[in-house]
Design a protein around this motif. Structure first.
Motif, PDB file in Angstrom:
ATOM      1  N   GLY A 286      98.888  80.209 101.577  1.00  0.00           N
ATOM      2  CA  GLY A 286      97.953  80.011 100.586  1.00  0.00           C
ATOM      3  C   GLY A 286      97.555  80.999  99.460  1.00  0.00           C
ATOM      4  N   VAL A 287      98.614  82.148  99.705  1.00  0.00           N
ATOM      5  CA  VAL A 287      98.244  83.172  98.766  1.00  0.00           C
ATOM      6  C   VAL A 287      98.735  82.663  97.345  1.00  0.00           C
ATOM      7  N   ALA A 288      99.732  82.011  97.308  1.00  0.00           N
ATOM      8  CA  ALA A 288     100.410  81.601  95.851  1.00  0.00           C
ATOM      9  C   ALA A 288      99.296  80.497  95.455  1.00  0.00           C
ATOM     10  N   ALA A 289      98.873  79.802  96.220  1.00  0.00           N
ATOM     11  CA  ALA A 289      97.849  78.580  95.635  1.00  0.00           C
ATOM     12  C   ALA A 289      96.647  79.347  95.051  1.00  0.00           C
ATOM     13  N   ALA A 290      96.426  80.525  95.879  1.00  0.00           N
ATOM     14  CA  ALA A 290      95.134  81.058  95.215  1.00  0.00           C
ATOM     15  C   ALA A 290      95.045  81.864  93.910  1.00  0.00           C
ATOM     16  N   ILE A 291      96.477  82.262  93.665  1.00  0.00           N
ATOM     17  CA  ILE A 291      96.696  82.816  92.595  1.00  0.00           C
ATOM     18  C   ILE A 291      97.207  81.736  91.391  1.00  0.00           C
ATOM     19  N   ASN A 301     100.551  78.699  81.209  1.00  0.00           N
ATOM     20  CA  ASN A 301     101.782  77.868  81.794  1.00  0.00           C
ATOM     21  C   ASN A 301     102.675  79.016  81.909  1.00  0.00           C
ATOM     22  N   VAL A 302     102.797  79.056  83.505  1.00  0.00           N
ATOM     23  CA  VAL A 302     103.342  80.006  84.389  1.00  0.00           C
ATOM     24  C   VAL A 302     104.844  79.606  84.359  1.00  0.00           C
ATOM     25  N   ASP A 303     105.730  80.436  84.272  1.00  0.00           N
ATOM     26  CA  ASP A 303     107.164  80.017  84.187  1.00  0.00           C
ATOM     27  C   ASP A 303     108.046  80.596  85.429  1.00  0.00           C
ATOM     28  N   MET A 304     108.659  81.660  85.156  1.00  0.00           N
ATOM     29  CA  MET A 304     109.670  82.321  86.379  1.00  0.00           C
ATOM     30  C   MET A 304     108.702  82.881  87.421  1.00  0.00           C
ATOM     31  N   ILE A 305     108.800  82.584  88.487  1.00  0.00           N
ATOM     32  CA  ILE A 305     108.224  83.259  89.515  1.00  0.00           C
ATOM     33  C   ILE A 305     109.034  83.884  90.672  1.00  0.00           C
ATOM     34  N   VAL A 306     108.800  85.001  90.830  1.00  0.00           N
ATOM     35  CA  VAL A 306     109.721  85.660  92.037  1.00  0.00           C
ATOM     36  C   VAL A 306     108.724  86.352  92.932  1.00  0.00           C
ATOM     37  N   GLN A 307     109.020  85.998  94.157  1.00  0.00           N
ATOM     38  CA  GLN A 307     108.149  86.921  95.400  1.00  0.00           C
ATOM     39  C   GLN A 307     109.291  87.365  96.226  1.00  0.00           C
ATOM     40  N   ASN A 308     108.799  88.835  96.217  1.00  0.00           N
ATOM     41  CA  ASN A 308     109.794  89.803  97.280  1.00  0.00           C
ATOM     42  C   ASN A 308     109.294  89.281  98.768  1.00  0.00           C
ATOM     43  N   ILE A 309     110.160  89.687  99.495  1.00  0.00           N
ATOM     44  CA  ILE A 309     109.913  89.683 100.920  1.00  0.00           C
ATOM     45  C   ILE A 309     109.589  90.957 101.213  1.00  0.00           C
ATOM     46  N   SER A 310     108.386  91.138 101.988  1.00  0.00           N
ATOM     47  CA  SER A 310     108.015  92.509 102.045  1.00  0.00           C
ATOM     48  C   SER A 310     108.612  93.323 103.607  1.00  0.00           C
ATOM     49  N   GLU A 311     108.822  94.297 103.434  1.00  0.00           N
ATOM     50  CA  GLU A 311     109.466  95.133 104.599  1.00  0.00           C
ATOM     51  C   GLU A 311     108.360  94.960 105.643  1.00  0.00           C
TER      52      GLU A 311
END
Ligand code: ADP
Ligand code: ASP
Ligand code: MG
Length: 418
Positions: A286-291, A301-311
């Motif tokens: 749900g965090v992406a939806a909240a943002i 207009n949000v375009d390129m989205i990168v989400q890192n995998i946390s350690e």
């Protein structure tokens, strides 16, 4: 006898001499016996001036009044061209969007055309050989007020009119003589294409090649409008200018009309991108939806989205791009909702450019992306984000390297060679 739509952009109608030249293009087609609807833009620089005046009057303003102001540029050119044609002995009249009418939705400032009743224009073609000179960029919204179609919208007016009158061809006259492998203003070695597929043109336009408005390409594709991009600056009576099947310029067409398909057909770029990074966002459903929900609600207009995998597995970094003009709005929204979104810090950077490599051939070829990365690395250009789809690769870089990157990519795929 055929029906044609001829569209002339801002530079092509920039002064009275140019409008007279445009009238000669129209006359050539009328003399050949065709029925002609002309769509015109505002004179070069006019729309920017009008937009600026609205901002000066009040930075935040009523979109309906913005439309009332900015639609006026096209009204002037339509009248001037009709006067010029009449002086040449051609029966012509100007039309504003509401008079036809060109009906749009209610999204003032970025309206979409919903319906065009072209019956009176067609009746006048048949009854009195009258040329219709139509103000581009505008229509009438359900609230009965003028609506504009977003910047570059006259292209869309032209293709929509072409679909409405079942035109045999829609010629988009501009200040270049066709669609090039990349913006010829940045890379003089860019080559003009004889043909480009709807899909590729759609990507080129969406990714920054402003030669056609995106929506015009969508409409041409859906309604199968035979659309050419060509130059208004050539002598209207030069040999071949009136060629019905093969006018000089670039044809936008179905993929199967293209005989020799290249792997990469073009490079596009879009400046004024900004990047936002949210640090240590809580890693939970749900965090992406909240943002992104609140940003979408605000029309960012949000375009390129990168989400890192946390350690650690409990927090992640989220990075995305927005148009630079929306950066302050976006950061304000994100900062206000920091508690619900649950991130630690917000960082942002503007002055970035997205460069894109486009080609249908990518579907069946590997290594296209690796070649791009190598070409940029060889010039010392750092890559900030990457997104890909079936027929394009987009790369975010520092805006200072725009020209260098475009030329490097253009060269590495051999687009400068015949
Ligand atoms: P108009 O005022 O006629 O609508 P635009 O300025 O909107 O013209 O579009 C034409 C411009 O698009 C050209 O002058 C050129 O600099 C730019 N452009 C960007 N990419 C391309 C491309 N791939 N091919 C041709 N022109 C391009
Ligand atoms: N005049 C409008 C603009 O500058 C529409 C157009 O030219 O296509 O955006
Ligand atoms: Mg344009």
């Amino acid at each position: 006898m055929a029906r044609l739509v001829l569209k002339f952009g801002g530079t092509s109608v920039g002064d009275i001499a140019r409008i007279q030249n445009v009238a000669r293009h129209v006359k050539r087609e009328v003399d050949a016996g065709h029925h002609v609807a002309v769509v015109v833009s505002a004179m070069a620089g006019k729309t920017n001036e009008l937009v600026g005046w609205c901002r000066d009057a009040s930075p935040i303003h009523d979109a309906r009044e913005y439309d009332a102001v900015v639609a006026s540029g096209e009204q002037v050119t339509a009248g001037l061209l009709a006067i010029t044609l009449q002086k040449m002995g051609i029966n012509a009249r100007s039309w504003q969007g509401w008079q036809i009418p060109i009906r749009t939705d209610g999204a003032h400032g970025a309206a979409r055309i919903q319906e065009i009743d072209a019956s009176e224009i067609v009746r006048r073609f048949e009854a009195e050989e009258q040329v219709a000179v139509i103000a581009g960029f505008q229509g009438i919204a359900p609230d009965n007020r003028i609506a504009t179609l977003g910047r570059g919208g006259s292209d869309t007016s032209a293709v929509a009119v072409a679909a409405a009158i079942a035109a045999d061809r829609c010629d988009i006259y501009t200040d270049v003589d066709g669609v090039y492998t990349t913006d010829p203003r940045i890379e003089p070695k860019a080559r003009r294409m004889a043909r480009i597929s709807f899909e590729e043109m759609l990507e080129m336009a969406s990714l920054g090649a402003k030669v056609l408005q995106v929506r015009s390409v969508e409409l041409a594709m859906v309604h199968k409008v035979r659309t050419f991009v060509r130059s208004s600056f050539e002598d209207p009576d030069a040999p071949g200018m009136g060629d019905f099947d093969n006018p000089p310029g670039t044809l936008i067409c179905d993929e199967d009309e293209i005989v020799e398909q290249q792997v990469v057909t073009g490079i596009a770029y879009s400046r004024d991108e900004a990047q936002i990074s949210l640090r240590r966002v809580e890693d939970r459903p749900g965090v992406a939806a909240a943002i992104f929900g609140p940003l979408a609600d605000a029309g960012v207009n949000v375009d390129m989205i990168v989400q890192n995998i946390s350690e650690s597995g409990d927090a992640t970094d989220m990075t995305f791009t927005v148009p630079a003009g929306d950066l302050s709005k976006a950061t304000a929204i994100l900062e206000k909702a920091k508690a619900e979104m649950r991130y630690d810090a917000l960082q942002s950077e503007s002055g970035l450019t997205k460069v894109s490599v486009i080609g249908i051939g990518m579907r069946s070829h590997t290594g296209v992306a690796a070649t791009a990365f190598k070409a940029l690395a060889g010039r010392g250009i750092n890559i900030k984000a990457i997104t890909t789809s079936e027929i394009k690769i987009s790369i975010l870089i520092d805006g200072d390297y725009t020209e260098l990157a475009v030329r490097a990519l253009h060269g590495v795929y051999g687009l400068d060679k015949v």
